[in-house]
Design a protein around this motif. Structure first.
Motif, PDB file in Angstrom:
ATOM      1  N   GLN A 212       0.779  -1.134  -0.110  1.00 33.59           N
ATOM      2  CA  GLN A 212       0.142  -0.045   0.080  1.00 33.59           C
ATOM      3  C   GLN A 212       0.811   1.402   0.053  1.00 33.59           C
ATOM      4  N   GLU A 213       2.108   1.167   0.625  1.00 32.01           N
ATOM      5  CA  GLU A 213       2.942   2.404   0.691  1.00 32.01           C
ATOM      6  C   GLU A 213       3.397   2.692  -0.773  1.00 32.01           C
ATOM      7  N   ASP A 214       3.532   1.684  -1.781  1.00 34.57           N
ATOM      8  CA  ASP A 214       3.844   1.852  -2.978  1.00 34.57           C
ATOM      9  C   ASP A 214       2.887   2.834  -3.870  1.00 34.57           C
ATOM     10  N   LEU A 215       1.370   2.760  -3.436  1.00 35.46           N
ATOM     11  CA  LEU A 215       0.278   3.102  -4.238  1.00 35.46           C
ATOM     12  C   LEU A 215      -0.365   4.526  -3.780  1.00 35.46           C
ATOM     13  N   PRO A 216      -0.962   5.369  -4.623  1.00 33.21           N
ATOM     14  CA  PRO A 216      -1.208   6.754  -4.203  1.00 33.21           C
ATOM     15  C   PRO A 216      -2.008   6.855  -2.683  1.00 33.21           C
TER      16      PRO A 216
END
Ligand code: BV8
Ligand code: ZN
Length: 316
Positions: A212-216
């Motif tokens: 989730q940290e990779d996502l907006p």
């Protein structure tokens, strides 16, 4: 070659009666589908040249798919954002924008989320986005109402950078660019024929998991952001539907233009019958001849071919 073939098809169809009728039309409705953007190089969901023929986009365009694997769904949308930004509006988009400027009683309903009608300077007050936009983003946190429109950042998050992931979501083998797709996502999906069989939560699929940290992320609450499109199983924007219904009910309709759609997604496809029931004649522009619309109560004119060539011809 294609343009001449299209011209031939238009010439053989009763264009004369259509243009005569069009001259007397005031209240006109247009229903647009992915086929109008095919001439701009954007793949359709189904039908001729569909990019997603190999796997069913509808299995990724759902809240369940996003809940199951937001990284995969974001890669799907990041790829489509990238493709749409690379594409240019075509003559059909411009012809409809021009007709809107000439006739304030002409409204367009688009199922497309690619932003090409907007980039063709289609008057926004006469353009109804039934399924949202690839470039609208909203927060998924229950108590947060953060959203933003017209976010054209590409990639929208570094981890979603297409060149890095081109092995994931490269163009399909049928893509016009002819690039041989070396696409571990596509390979993974194709191995199982269609996405319908692909359980995207199946951890055995060699699809890199993005955290989730990779996502907006939401700037207000740090929650996960999602594309501002209407997924299957989600309601269409009520304010848009109300605006359309008010227009429909305000007076009889003269004509509905049904352009580049398989008429297979509801309630959007239902507007053809709504228009017909309010007096409209129906003109269909489609690459394929066996159009569902033709089946249902048929249509008054059918122009077969590329919307990018036919629409400017029949509206000029
Ligand atoms: C909802 C955004 C209720 C995401 C999309 C009856 C009534 C109501 C709902 C339903 C119903 N029956 C079934 C349903 C459920 C569902 C549905 O319709 N399913 C289908 C698959 C049967 N509908 C929904 O879920 C809708 N929501 O009803 O909610 C509700 C109410 C209250 C509370 C809760 C729920 C939401 C549907 C919206 C889904 N989102 N897009 C994204 O894009 O990722 S739809 C998606 O498909 C695209 O927007 C696309 O535009 C659309 C339709 O496809 P087309 O545009 O027609 O494209 P397609 O590829 O199919 O066809 C292209 C055509 O062009 C072909 O005919 C081809 O021949 C032609 N062509 C190709 N090249 C050219 C060309 N023509 C001319 N020139 C060319 N060059
Ligand atoms: Zn938030």
């Amino acid at each position: 070659m294609a343009a001449t073939a299209n011209k031939a098809i238009i010439a053989s169809v009763d264009l004369q009666s259509f243009t005569e009728y069009l001259k007397g039309c005031r209240r006109i409705l247009a229903l647009l589908g992915a086929g109008i953007s095919a001439a701009s190089g954007l793949p359709t969901f189904r039908g001729a040249g569909g990019l997603w023929r190999h796997y069913d986009a509808t299995s990724l365009a759902t809240p369940e798919a996003f809940d199951d694997n937001p990284g995969l769904v974001w890669q799907f949308y990041s790829y489509r954002r990238h493709m749409a930004l690379q594409a240019q509006p075509n003559k059909a988009h411009y012809a409809l924008a021009e007709l809107s400027r000439r006739n304030k009683d002409f409204i367009t309903l688009t199922q497309n989320v690619d932003g090409l009608s907007q980039r063709a300077q289609h008057p926004l007050e006469q353009l109804n986005l039934l399924h949202g936009s690839l470039f609208d983003i909203k927060c998924t946190s229950f108590y947060c109402n953060y959203s933003r429109q017209n976010d054209f950042t590409d990639p929208i998050a570094p981890a979603l950078d297409i060149p890095k992931h081109s092995s994931l979501l490269g163009p399909s083998k049928t893509d016009k660019s002819g690039e041989e797709a070396s696409n571990s996502l596509q390979d993974a999906l194709e191995d199982k024929a269609t996405a319908k069989d692909v359980d995207i939560s199946d951890t055995n699929n060699p699809i890199p998991e993005l955290t989730q940290e990779d996502l907006p992320q939401c700037p207000k609450c740090n929650g996960l952001l999602r594309p501002g499109v209407v997924w299957f199983g989600e309601p269409l924007p009520t304010d848009t539907l109300e605006k359309i219904d008010n227009w429909v009910e305000s007076a009889p309709i003269d004509l509905i233009l049904v352009i580049g759609t398989s008429s297979s997604v509801y309630p959007a496809a239902g507007y053809v019958d709504v228009a017909r029931n309010h007096g409209a004649k129906v003109v269909v522009v489609n690459m394929e001849k066996d159009m569902p619309t033709r089946g249902k109560g048929a249509c008054d004119w059918f122009f077969q071919g590329d919307a990018g060539v036919i629409v400017p011809e029949i509206l000029k």
